[in-house]
Design an enzyme around this catalytic site. Structure first.
Site: not given
Length: 558
Positions: A185, A444
């Site tokens: 990654t 959010w």
């Protein structure tokens, strides 16, 4: 009751033999800046056999890791073919990582040899003294004698190494579950973590990439692989192309918009793939100096959310259809592709095209809430995406068989860290990364939705939104934008543009303008770097008072 079927392993050696005989006249073509270096698949097969012999002579055997430090070119594809087919493990090193990260992943993987492009020798020389397990460096397209190597490391020139070896090799019959390749990654939240792909997972992933619900790669295609071979299997393009006999077009180091357009004019690829930031640059260049892009029947874009206006601009102005895809290093990487359902065309299709796509049969997906309960697939419930399937990793690599990143897995599912919704018919829409979503006043805010809305303004080339602490609201969004040359938009203009496109309470007060939004090693907006620069006071912040259009310089205070 057992079946009567033959148990033939899904080996990449079988794929290599097939591609280099049945599709022997297909080609891989590497751009040089003025033309292409061409290798037929027949010649690729011959050279893969020679490389397998050469690596064997250097002491590389089954399970040994062979690193690559290369651009997208003929020689990198050669390594993709020869290394796994002979039973070794291909480890593509991300050339855009910091030197200490490159050293970490090469040592963690235990690379025994590394194939290096000549143009990258200066960068590799910085890392080489830190590599504890590397015993051989093979230089492609460069002067091997110019590479300074520490004692105990032998340096070879690729063509010289291949010379004299046979163009046939008895590739072994391998366990399809054995390791074929490794990728780490990008390490945005700590040390990079290793994912090990099997022959079986690569084979099945390639089959999906060639389906109409995957990337639809087919015989006769010319596939322009801009997405790097050094990360996430180049989205599976090399093996998918070999599987169906599609030719590959490699840009090498010529990755800026103008040389990419020169390459496209010369090679006329029918299919291409890259991250959104690449296509933003290509769009600006082709708008300024129009050229025919009608040879591109499809362009797959992923790595981060594709701005809808980018899709519309390419289709409306240049007749190029952009298809959004989602995936991760951990998913090989293809997870889903946003093809609309059959019969849905025109404006109605955009409702599907702006999603991340529909999951194929092998990839199971679910949404999980904060309390660990599974949420409904109704297109409304928002939760963390978890996936599992035959090309999804079940763990991260550990050289000592220890546990790495266990919090990324739950009950056999990969926790992606992406937050979104799934419809009853399997379409995924991502709201944000869990680490990037902004909680303001108990509600959010999607950084992705704000970015797309801001980038819809014609003066904006790039926009990244990240959350910062706020004494009153807990968090508030900050916008980092890059404007087109000669643009007149400022923070007040852009905030006014957002009004009506997003809820009033979501409108950002803090804005900063940069020549270019910083990127990670794989071309995503680097929000970690932006947060650090904000905290240290490096960013020149303009504040728009929510009750006025006046601007003023701001410190970090909320």
């Amino acid at each position: 009751m057992p079946s009567t079927m033959q148990d033939e392993p899904l080996s990449l050696a079988t794929l290599l033999r097939y591609a280099t005989t049945v599709h022997a006249d297909a080609t891989v073509r590497t751009w040089t800046g003025s033309g292409s270096r061409v290798l037929t698949y027949r010649e690729l097969g011959d050279r893969a056999a020679q490389l397998a012999h050469a690596l064997t002579a250097l002491g590389i055997g089954r399970g040994d890791r062979v690193g690559t430090f290369m651009w997208n070119n003929n020689e990198h594809l050669l390594a993709y073919c020869a290394v796994p087919a002979m039973g070794a493990v291909l480890h593509t090193l991300n050339i855009r990582l910091f030197p200490e990260q490159i050293a970490f992943v090469a040592n963690h993987a235990g690379d025994k040899a590394v194939i290096v492009d000549g143009s990258l020798m200066p960068a590799f020389e910085q890392v080489l003294p830190q590599l504890r397990t590397v015993r051989h460096v093979i230089v492609a397209n460069g002067d091997a004698a110019a590479l300074r190597a520490p004692e105990g490391v032998a340096v070879h020139e690729l063509d010289t190494l291949l010379a004299g070896h046979s163009s046939t090799f008895d590739f072994p019959l391998l366990d399809e579950r054995s390791a074929a390749a490794m990728c780490y990654t990008s390490g945005t939240t700590g040390d990079p973590k290793g994912v090990v792909y099997s022959h079986r997972s690569n084979w099945l992933h390639s089959m999906h990439a060639c389906t109409t619900d995957g990337m639809g790669i087919r015989t006769g295609d010319r596939v322009l692989a801009i997405v790097p071979l050094f990360h996430a299997n180049a989205w599976g393009l090399p093996y998918a192309a070999l599987m169906v006999g599609a030719s590959l077009v490699m840009p090498d180091r010529f990755l800026q918009p103008s040389p990419l357009l020169e390459l496209m004019a010369a090679e006329r690829p029918s299919f291409a793939a890259a991250v959104p930031t690449v296509w933003n640059g290509v769009l600006a260049a082709v708008d300024a100096a129009p050229q025919d892009l009608g040879h591109l029947r499809a362009v797959v874009v992923g790595g981060s959310a594709v701005p809808p206006q980018l899709m519309r601009a390419f289709e409306d102005r240049h007749g190029v259809r952009i298809i959004q895809a989602w995936g991760m290093t951990e998913t090989s990487p293809l997870g889903c592709v946003a093809w609309p359902p059959p019969g849905i065309e025109g404006e109605d299709a955009y409702a599907y095209r702006v999603t991340q796509g529909r999951f194929p049969a092998p990839v199971q997906a679910r949404l999980v809430g904060d309390d660990g309960t599974e949420l409904p697939r109704d297109g409304k419930a928002v939760g963390e995406l978890e996936v599992r399937g035959p090309w999804i990793t079940a763990s991260y690599y550990s050289p000592d068989a220890g546990t790495v990143g266990s919090d990324a897995f739950r009950d056999g599912w990969l926790r992606t860290g992406d937050v979104g919704t799934i419809t009853a018919d399997g379409y995924l829409t991502l709201v944000d990364r869990a680490k990037d979503i902004i909680k303001s006043g108990g509600e959010w805010i999607s950084s992705v939705a704000l970015e797309n809305a801001i980038m819809a303004h014609p003066d904006v080339v790039e926009a990244a939104v990240f959350g910062v602490p706020d004494e009153r609201w807990d968090e508030r969004p900050v916008v980092a934008a890059a404007l087109r040359a000669g643009a007149e938009a400022d923070a007040g203009v852009l905030r006014a543009f957002l009004a009506g496109r997003t809820a009033k309470w979501q409108l950002p007060e803090r804005w900063t303008f940069l020549p270019e939004v910083p990127k990670t090693s794989v071309g995503k907006f680097d929000k970690k770097a932006l947060r650090a620069r904000y905290s240290s006071g490096e960013l020149d912040i303009v504040v728009i008072d929510s009750t006025s259009t006046q601007t003023n310089s701001d410190s970090r205070a909320g």
